[in-house]
Design a protein around this motif. Sequence first.
Motif, PDB file in Angstrom:
ATOM      1  N   ARG A 456       0.849  -1.213   0.000  1.00 29.14           N
ATOM      2  CA  ARG A 456       0.000   0.000   0.000  1.00 29.14           C
ATOM      3  C   ARG A 456       0.878   1.255   0.000  1.00 29.14           C
ATOM      4  O   ARG A 456       0.634   2.204  -0.752  1.00 29.14           O
ATOM      5  CB  ARG A 456      -0.916  -0.013   1.222  1.00 29.14           C
ATOM      6  CG  ARG A 456      -1.645   1.288   1.481  1.00 29.14           C
ATOM      7  CD  ARG A 456      -2.622   1.143   2.638  1.00 29.14           C
ATOM      8  NE  ARG A 456      -3.902   0.659   2.134  1.00 29.14           N
ATOM      9  CZ  ARG A 456      -4.931   0.306   2.904  1.00 29.14           C
ATOM     10  NH1 ARG A 456      -4.799   0.341   4.226  1.00 29.14           N
ATOM     11  NH2 ARG A 456      -6.068  -0.106   2.380  1.00 29.14           N
ATOM     12  N   CYS A 457       1.912   1.270   0.843  1.00 29.41           N
ATOM     13  CA  CYS A 457       2.845   2.408   0.887  1.00 29.41           C
ATOM     14  C   CYS A 457       3.522   2.586  -0.476  1.00 29.41           C
ATOM     15  O   CYS A 457       3.657   3.717  -0.979  1.00 29.41           O
ATOM     16  CB  CYS A 457       3.907   2.201   1.961  1.00 29.41           C
ATOM     17  SG  CYS A 457       3.278   2.257   3.643  1.00 29.41           S
ATOM     18  N   ALA A 458       3.956   1.465  -1.073  1.00 24.03           N
ATOM     19  CA  ALA A 458       4.634   1.513  -2.371  1.00 24.03           C
ATOM     20  C   ALA A 458       3.711   2.101  -3.438  1.00 24.03           C
ATOM     21  O   ALA A 458       4.133   2.897  -4.285  1.00 24.03           O
ATOM     22  CB  ALA A 458       5.094   0.111  -2.774  1.00 24.03           C
ATOM     23  N   SER A 459       2.445   1.733  -3.382  1.00 25.01           N
ATOM     24  CA  SER A 459       1.452   2.225  -4.351  1.00 25.01           C
ATOM     25  C   SER A 459       1.276   3.740  -4.236  1.00 25.01           C
ATOM     26  O   SER A 459       1.235   4.459  -5.248  1.00 25.01           O
ATOM     27  CB  SER A 459       0.120   1.506  -4.111  1.00 25.01           C
ATOM     28  OG  SER A 459      -0.900   2.080  -4.897  1.00 25.01           O
ATOM     29  N   ILE A 460       1.182   4.250  -2.999  1.00 27.13           N
ATOM     30  CA  ILE A 460       1.022   5.702  -2.781  1.00 27.13           C
ATOM     31  C   ILE A 460       2.225   6.450  -3.368  1.00 27.13           C
ATOM     32  O   ILE A 460       2.076   7.466  -4.061  1.00 27.13           O
ATOM     33  CB  ILE A 460       0.874   6.023  -1.275  1.00 27.13           C
ATOM     34  CG1 ILE A 460      -0.421   5.425  -0.722  1.00 27.13           C
ATOM     35  CG2 ILE A 460       0.907   7.533  -1.026  1.00 27.13           C
ATOM     36  CD1 ILE A 460      -0.502   5.403   0.810  1.00 27.13           C
ATOM     37  N   LEU A 461       3.417   5.933  -3.120  1.00 21.50           N
ATOM     38  CA  LEU A 461       4.636   6.602  -3.593  1.00 21.50           C
ATOM     39  C   LEU A 461       4.753   6.543  -5.113  1.00 21.50           C
ATOM     40  O   LEU A 461       5.217   7.493  -5.747  1.00 21.50           O
ATOM     41  CB  LEU A 461       5.870   5.972  -2.932  1.00 21.50           C
ATOM     42  CG  LEU A 461       5.959   6.148  -1.411  1.00 21.50           C
ATOM     43  CD1 LEU A 461       7.063   5.279  -0.832  1.00 21.50           C
ATOM     44  CD2 LEU A 461       6.178   7.605  -1.021  1.00 21.50           C
ATOM     45  N   ARG A 462       4.308   5.425  -5.705  1.00 24.16           N
ATOM     46  CA  ARG A 462       4.321   5.309  -7.174  1.00 24.16           C
ATOM     47  C   ARG A 462       3.380   6.324  -7.804  1.00 24.16           C
ATOM     48  O   ARG A 462       3.722   7.022  -8.754  1.00 24.16           O
ATOM     49  CB  ARG A 462       3.903   3.894  -7.602  1.00 24.16           C
ATOM     50  CG  ARG A 462       5.032   2.911  -7.773  1.00 24.16           C
ATOM     51  CD  ARG A 462       4.637   1.671  -8.552  1.00 24.16           C
ATOM     52  NE  ARG A 462       3.388   1.083  -8.110  1.00 24.16           N
ATOM     53  CZ  ARG A 462       3.285   0.212  -7.085  1.00 24.16           C
ATOM     54  NH1 ARG A 462       4.378  -0.144  -6.416  1.00 24.16           N
ATOM     55  NH2 ARG A 462       2.111  -0.294  -6.754  1.00 24.16           N
ATOM     56  N   LYS A 463       2.161   6.383  -7.248  1.00 23.89           N
ATOM     57  CA  LYS A 463       1.131   7.264  -7.823  1.00 23.89           C
ATOM     58  C   LYS A 463       1.514   8.741  -7.723  1.00 23.89           C
ATOM     59  O   LYS A 463       1.167   9.544  -8.579  1.00 23.89           O
ATOM     60  CB  LYS A 463      -0.212   7.032  -7.130  1.00 23.89           C
ATOM     61  CG  LYS A 463      -0.898   5.738  -7.575  1.00 23.89           C
ATOM     62  CD  LYS A 463      -2.134   5.443  -6.751  1.00 23.89           C
ATOM     63  CE  LYS A 463      -2.738   4.100  -7.155  1.00 23.89           C
ATOM     64  NZ  LYS A 463      -3.776   3.675  -6.201  1.00 23.89           N
ATOM     65  N   THR A 464       2.214   9.105  -6.648  1.00 27.14           N
ATOM     66  CA  THR A 464       2.591  10.518  -6.467  1.00 27.14           C
ATOM     67  C   THR A 464       3.955  10.834  -7.066  1.00 27.14           C
ATOM     68  O   THR A 464       4.354  11.996  -7.129  1.00 27.14           O
ATOM     69  CB  THR A 464       2.631  10.871  -4.965  1.00 27.14           C
ATOM     70  OG1 THR A 464       3.524   9.962  -4.303  1.00 27.14           O
ATOM     71  CG2 THR A 464       1.246  10.769  -4.340  1.00 27.14           C
ATOM     72  N   ASN A 465       4.655   9.764  -7.491  1.00 26.31           N
ATOM     73  CA  ASN A 465       6.001   9.922  -8.058  1.00 26.31           C
ATOM     74  C   ASN A 465       6.904  10.726  -7.109  1.00 26.31           C
ATOM     75  O   ASN A 465       7.687  11.579  -7.523  1.00 26.31           O
ATOM     76  CB  ASN A 465       5.914  10.619  -9.433  1.00 26.31           C
ATOM     77  CG  ASN A 465       7.155  10.366 -10.266  1.00 26.31           C
ATOM     78  OD1 ASN A 465       7.849   9.380 -10.073  1.00 26.31           O
ATOM     79  ND2 ASN A 465       7.455  11.283 -11.171  1.00 26.31           N
TER      80      ASN A 465
END
Length: 563
Positions: A456-465
Amino acid sequence: MNERNVVANALHQVLADHLTVDEILALLENPKSSQHGDVAFPVFSLAKVLRKAPQAIAADLVANIPADNFEKVEVVGPYINFFLDKKIVSRETLIEIIANKEQYGDASIGKGRNIPIDMSSPNIAKPMSMGHLRSTVIGNSLANILTKIDYVPIRINYIGDWGTQFGKLIVAYQKWGNEEAVKEAPIKELLRLYVDFHEEAEKHSELEDEARFWFKKLEDGDEEATALWKWFREESLKEFQRIYDILEITFDSYNGESFYNDKMDQAVAILEEKQLLETNDGAEIVDLEKYNLNPALIRKSDGATLYITRDLASALYRKKEYDFAQALYVVGNEQSIHFKQLKAVLTEMGYEWSQDIHHVPFGLITKDGKKLSTRKGKIVLLEEVLGEAINLAKTQIEEKNPNLTNKEEVARQVGVGAVIFHDLKNDRLNNFDFSLEEVVRFEGETGPYVQYTHARCASILRKTNWTADVNSDYALNDVESWEVIKLLQAFPQIIQRAATKYEPSVIAKYVIQLAQSFNKYYAHVKIVNDDDQQDARLALVFSVKTVLKEGLRLLGLKAPEEM
């Protein structure tokens, strides 16, 4: 920044005449409620020295404690409650994690010294069962944790490839065995022969004498016995390796019991030289009465050696070979007397380093409340459990994220992780009853739950670049983030506590708590919200992801980026 150190140093400035920093640290408490601050100091201990009521002492101290690093310091009864400055602590904690990444929590305590870890140690010609999981994953996790604080672990798979059981197996093979059957399914067939031997020996006790006779021949280098033994060993190791590959666990040494067969005479010679051996009914023993222990049986009346003889030889060899700072034996709790005897005999031999030997015991895995037993054929095969867990993970991924690109690999990481984490999350001395459904459960306080939080953390960081910058001011002062920050800040101490106690569950419980705390934060705070704190919130997400991944790695689990 460690919150307790901050408080202890502030208190020491006004208590230097009465208490050291370490003495203050020992007295500090965690308030039951966050409403009473982050750290509490009980003043009772000063009442006799200062001859004042605790509340009056507390009021005097608070008036002189430097206010730096604190939002407020207040007196509640005989306690001084400290509220740390959220901005200062969050800024320093997040920057430290961003700067160090996976090396956050590293320490140089071990100074590069060696620690051999005797672990896993399955018996040749028997399948690896759930009973072998504990020593394997506890030992591997301890090796990871000790590496983190700058020790050099040596993972030793002390294979059970010697002893009377090989006499039993040779007799069973000669009487009822078949070469083709063994070649076709080595462990399965050898286990059948082993179980058959015990069933027959209950009716025909002379079989036990035959087994002892053949083991003695093996010890004496008999050609037929040695050839069978080598064959059984090679086939077994191939099977074990397949399971270690699934768990992704490697070893530095496979020196099993047989490796010490030609080194036992030296150990016995030292015992003789130091006049520690006594004869009792034809057997040779070391008297350990002054340690309140039964005598250590070194050599039977027929000259055959025992576990302790080999363990003495192995301890002497490992000290010479590795010059260890500590030597760990990750072996079941039922062997605790054996290791007390081993340490006592080494102490009698005059080796001060015997105090550096530590038995790391663990509880049993039972089935329906009864001990798993190879002898009676009551086993739960580890490979089957791992396979079931991987399949269950695959089914859940198909349901929840059918478009996931590397489904097979993630299913393996999640399934295997579920089995390892289930073992390590409980205090190692606790017994637990085996239930496949319980082991591979993905909801609640489980490995997959922690892995999912990481994803979930990885997804947030990917989406916000989002990218980290150590020069940014990542200061947070909201109540919601504070519980997460305090947990992140505690990670280095958690690692050291796990190492000191030889207790991986300290880290397992910690990552569950961190995952739960972050998910609560995620539910209450809009992380991606274009305001002046968004960057700091994303720094928090990055830090949680970093620490969860490292915590899982220390336990022997992978942390998928997507699930």
